[in-house]
Structures are given as structure tokens and as C-alpha cells.
Design a protein around this motif. Sequence first.
Motif, mmCIF file in Angstrom:
data_model
loop_
_atom_site.group_PDB
_atom_site.id
_atom_site.type_symbol
_atom_site.label_atom_id
_atom_site.label_comp_id
_atom_site.label_asym_id
_atom_site.label_seq_id
_atom_site.Cartn_x
_atom_site.Cartn_y
_atom_site.Cartn_z
ATOM 1 N N LYS A 1 -9.224 3.420 -5.414
ATOM 2 C CA LYS A 1 -8.975 4.456 -4.415
ATOM 3 C C LYS A 1 -9.905 5.633 -4.686
ATOM 4 C CE LYS A 1 -5.624 1.754 -3.279
ATOM 5 N NZ LYS A 1 -5.726 0.833 -2.156
ATOM 6 N N ARG A 2 -10.111 6.468 -3.692
ATOM 7 C CA ARG A 2 -11.064 7.564 -3.828
ATOM 8 C C ARG A 2 -10.574 8.603 -4.827
ATOM 9 N NH1 ARG A 2 -12.492 12.374 -0.876
ATOM 10 N NH2 ARG A 2 -10.603 12.162 0.373
ATOM 11 N N THR A 3 -11.456 9.033 -5.726
ATOM 12 C CA THR A 3 -11.155 10.067 -6.692
ATOM 13 C C THR A 3 -11.526 11.418 -6.109
ATOM 14 O OG1 THR A 3 -11.583 8.578 -8.528
ATOM 15 C CG2 THR A 3 -11.686 10.924 -9.006
ATOM 16 N N ILE A 4 -10.650 12.395 -6.257
ATOM 17 C CA ILE A 4 -10.877 13.715 -5.680
ATOM 18 C C ILE A 4 -10.982 14.747 -6.797
ATOM 19 C CG2 ILE A 4 -10.011 15.446 -4.062
ATOM 20 C CD1 ILE A 4 -8.274 13.215 -2.856
ATOM 21 N N PRO A 5 -12.182 15.310 -7.072
ATOM 22 C CA PRO A 5 -12.274 16.369 -8.070
ATOM 23 C C PRO A 5 -11.788 17.689 -7.490
ATOM 24 C CG PRO A 5 -14.437 15.918 -7.147
ATOM 25 C CD PRO A 5 -13.480 14.963 -6.496
ATOM 26 N N VAL A 6 -11.009 18.453 -8.248
ATOM 27 C CA VAL A 6 -10.511 19.736 -7.771
ATOM 28 C C VAL A 6 -10.608 20.754 -8.893
ATOM 29 C CG1 VAL A 6 -8.934 18.770 -6.061
ATOM 30 C CG2 VAL A 6 -8.141 19.112 -8.390
ATOM 31 N N MET A 7 -10.810 22.006 -8.517
ATOM 32 C CA MET A 7 -10.908 23.070 -9.504
ATOM 33 C C MET A 7 -9.604 23.854 -9.618
ATOM 34 S SD MET A 7 -13.850 22.898 -10.847
ATOM 35 C CE MET A 7 -13.987 24.484 -11.651
ATOM 36 N N PHE B 1 11.169 0.428 -3.759
ATOM 37 C CA PHE B 1 11.921 1.413 -2.980
ATOM 38 C C PHE B 1 12.885 0.713 -2.029
ATOM 39 C CE2 PHE B 1 9.876 5.832 -2.902
ATOM 40 C CZ PHE B 1 9.448 5.731 -4.210
ATOM 41 N N GLN B 2 14.132 1.197 -2.001
ATOM 42 C CA GLN B 2 15.082 0.718 -0.994
ATOM 43 C C GLN B 2 14.989 1.542 0.283
ATOM 44 O OE1 GLN B 2 18.649 0.947 -3.538
ATOM 45 N NE2 GLN B 2 18.842 -1.267 -3.317
ATOM 46 N N GLY B 3 14.233 2.605 0.251
ATOM 47 C CA GLY B 3 14.054 3.451 1.420
ATOM 48 C C GLY B 3 13.292 4.703 1.032
ATOM 49 N N GLY B 4 12.731 5.400 2.026
ATOM 50 C CA GLY B 4 12.000 6.627 1.742
ATOM 51 C C GLY B 4 10.501 6.415 1.681
ATOM 52 N N ILE B 5 9.777 7.522 1.516
ATOM 53 C CA ILE B 5 8.315 7.513 1.497
ATOM 54 C C ILE B 5 7.809 7.249 0.086
ATOM 55 C CG2 ILE B 5 6.245 8.896 1.912
ATOM 56 C CD1 ILE B 5 7.830 10.442 4.010
ATOM 57 N N LYS B 6 6.891 6.293 -0.039
ATOM 58 C CA LYS B 6 6.288 5.982 -1.334
ATOM 59 C C LYS B 6 5.176 6.989 -1.607
ATOM 60 C CE LYS B 6 7.103 1.043 -0.553
ATOM 61 N NZ LYS B 6 6.464 -0.293 -0.380
ATOM 62 N N PHE C 1 -4.914 1.300 -13.196
ATOM 63 C CA PHE C 1 -3.525 0.865 -13.354
ATOM 64 C C PHE C 1 -3.067 0.166 -12.077
ATOM 65 C CE2 PHE C 1 -3.402 5.197 -11.724
ATOM 66 C CZ PHE C 1 -2.472 5.131 -10.698
ATOM 67 N N SER C 2 -2.050 -0.643 -12.239
ATOM 68 C CA SER C 2 -1.455 -1.341 -11.104
ATOM 69 C C SER C 2 -0.122 -0.679 -10.771
ATOM 70 C CB SER C 2 -1.241 -2.818 -11.440
ATOM 71 O OG SER C 2 -0.603 -3.491 -10.367
ATOM 72 N N ALA C 3 0.107 -0.381 -9.496
ATOM 73 C CA ALA C 3 1.339 0.282 -9.062
ATOM 74 C C ALA C 3 2.175 -0.662 -8.192
ATOM 75 C CB ALA C 3 1.012 1.550 -8.272
ATOM 76 N N ASP C 4 3.478 -0.656 -8.450
ATOM 77 C CA ASP C 4 4.410 -1.453 -7.651
ATOM 78 C C ASP C 4 5.617 -0.585 -7.332
ATOM 79 O OD1 ASP C 4 5.885 -3.430 -6.395
ATOM 80 O OD2 ASP C 4 6.555 -4.363 -8.264
ATOM 81 N N PHE C 5 5.696 -0.127 -6.082
ATOM 82 C CA PHE C 5 6.826 0.695 -5.649
ATOM 83 C C PHE C 5 8.017 -0.205 -5.334
ATOM 84 C CE2 PHE C 5 3.310 3.545 -4.791
ATOM 85 C CZ PHE C 5 3.825 4.804 -5.075
ATOM 86 N N GLY D 1 0.706 3.389 -2.225
ATOM 87 C CA GLY D 1 0.917 1.976 -1.934
ATOM 88 C C GLY D 1 0.794 1.123 -3.184
ATOM 89 N N ASP D 2 1.220 -0.131 -3.052
ATOM 90 C CA ASP D 2 1.129 -1.069 -4.164
ATOM 91 C C ASP D 2 -0.321 -1.493 -4.381
ATOM 92 O OD1 ASP D 2 3.870 -0.920 -4.197
ATOM 93 O OD2 ASP D 2 4.175 -2.808 -3.126
ATOM 94 N N GLY D 3 -0.603 -1.990 -5.578
ATOM 95 C CA GLY D 3 -1.926 -2.517 -5.866
ATOM 96 C C GLY D 3 -2.622 -1.765 -6.981
#
Length: 288
Positions: free
Chosen positions: A275-281, A180-185, A174-178, A209-211
Amino acid sequence: MTKPTISLVAKRIALWVLACVLLVSCKPKVPDGVIQPDDMADMLYDMHMARAAAQQTDNPAVSKVAYSQAVLEKYDVTKADFDSSMVYYYTHAEDLNKIYKVIAERVQDEAVRVGANIGEIGQYQGLSENGDTANIWKQASQAILSAYEPYNRMNFTIKADTAFRKGDTYQMNFSADFFFQGGIKSAVACIVVKYDNDSTMQYINYVRGDGVHSLRIPYNDSLMVKELNGFIYLNKPKDKATTAKLLFIDRIQFVRMRKAQGDNVSDAPQAPGQKRTIPVMKKVEVGI
């Protein structure tokens, strides 16, 4: 019983009409100093398309500023007026959700019109639901999230059918586009794989981040996938600011890839921009 006279009937009709007028007039309206909903939907749509185009340039950060300014000039709106209007809509979730729906429909229509063959995700566009490499995503290919419930989360479920096989690999793109007018993405993408023995495995991707972002599920030769459940979640801001925080999710795909005889799919290179995929249990906590 005495029948009502014509004048009495006319009075009742007049009172009914007056009540309807008062009911409509009591409905909250967008203040005059705020960009009206239809215009705001047009502006946000153009802003989203401009930012998506900027993402394809050599310097996306600079291009986004320039392209966004061009949209403001197109509508003869200052940045201050646009920002203050965004603050209003951000604190009026019902009005903002209506705008979301209009934009989402327009983005979907545009994606169909141009074939949605843009950027790094384009290598999987045009795939059918069948074949060794297939796009099995059946929901809307885009979503708009805000940082507050219930508009901060997009859920999905994909149930296995007869085309699923042991040893298949899956990848969500998927493509993400934040916006934001302020704050942490900060957002989280999560997929929970349920196998035929009812065991589960979770995979997460922190989106900051975007992309283009991807989440890959490696193959399993011993177990059959029974169901794929997941979500994309825009984290709640820690500050109490009323500045707009929106996340445009676009060009969603869920690709199933069949392992050829003798291939080791898990060692295959990642898709461009992945981006890196993280498997978790353990259970994924996202502040719900």
C-alpha cells in the motif's frame, strides 16, 4: 500456655479448606451457554488459519465465508452461538486476552514449523539480521488487537546497531486479517524515524482491508538512522455496538536493504501488494 488440642487443629484446617473452596467458587465463570475458553481458542485459531488460507485463493471474500462455515461445522457450532459467544468475550476483556495469548503462541509455533513462507511476504523469509538485505525484526511475528484499550495497540522499537549505514532503505511488511462482526475496518501503521541529529520523520499507512501491507522508509544519504519507533493501532469504533472487532496481524517483518553503488533505491518498484506509504512531518492523531 495451653496447647491447642487435635480437634481444635482439625477444625482450623477444615475452616481454612472451606475458605479456599469458597474463594475459588466465588471466582466468575463463563456461563454455560457460552463457548468455553479452551474451545473458543481452538475455534478462533482455526478460523484465523482458514481465513489466511482463503486470502490466497482467487476469490478471498467468497472463500472466507465458505472456510469459516467449515470451521463452525467442525466444532458443531451454529453461527448464532459463535456470534453470541464472541459478544460475551468481547465484553470480558480479561477472558479474551487470555484467549489472545493462547492463539498467538499457536500461530507463532505454526509459523516456525512451516517456515512462515506464505504469499507475497515470502520473498524476505529466511533472512538473517546481517547482510545487504536483512530482516531486523526481533519481536513476535504476530499480534492480535481488539478495538478497545489496552489491547488495541502494538508498539515496537528498533535501535540502530553497527550494521546500520547511511543510505539504507527500510520496509515493514505484515499481513492483516480483520475479524469484524460489524462496523468499519480501520487501522493505522506508523513508523517514526529518529536520525543521529535528533530530527525525526514519520511515515504512516492506513490499513482498511485484509491482505499484505507495507510501509517503506526511503534512504537518506546525509543522516544516520538512530532509532525506529512505531505502532499498529486498531481504531476505536464510533458506534457502541458490542459486536466483535478483532485484527490479526501476522508475518511481521522489518527489512533493511542496502543501497548498491549507483542505485536509486527510492525509485525501486514497490513490493507486491504494498500500500502507498505517506511521509508526514506533523504528529499523527489516532484517537488515543
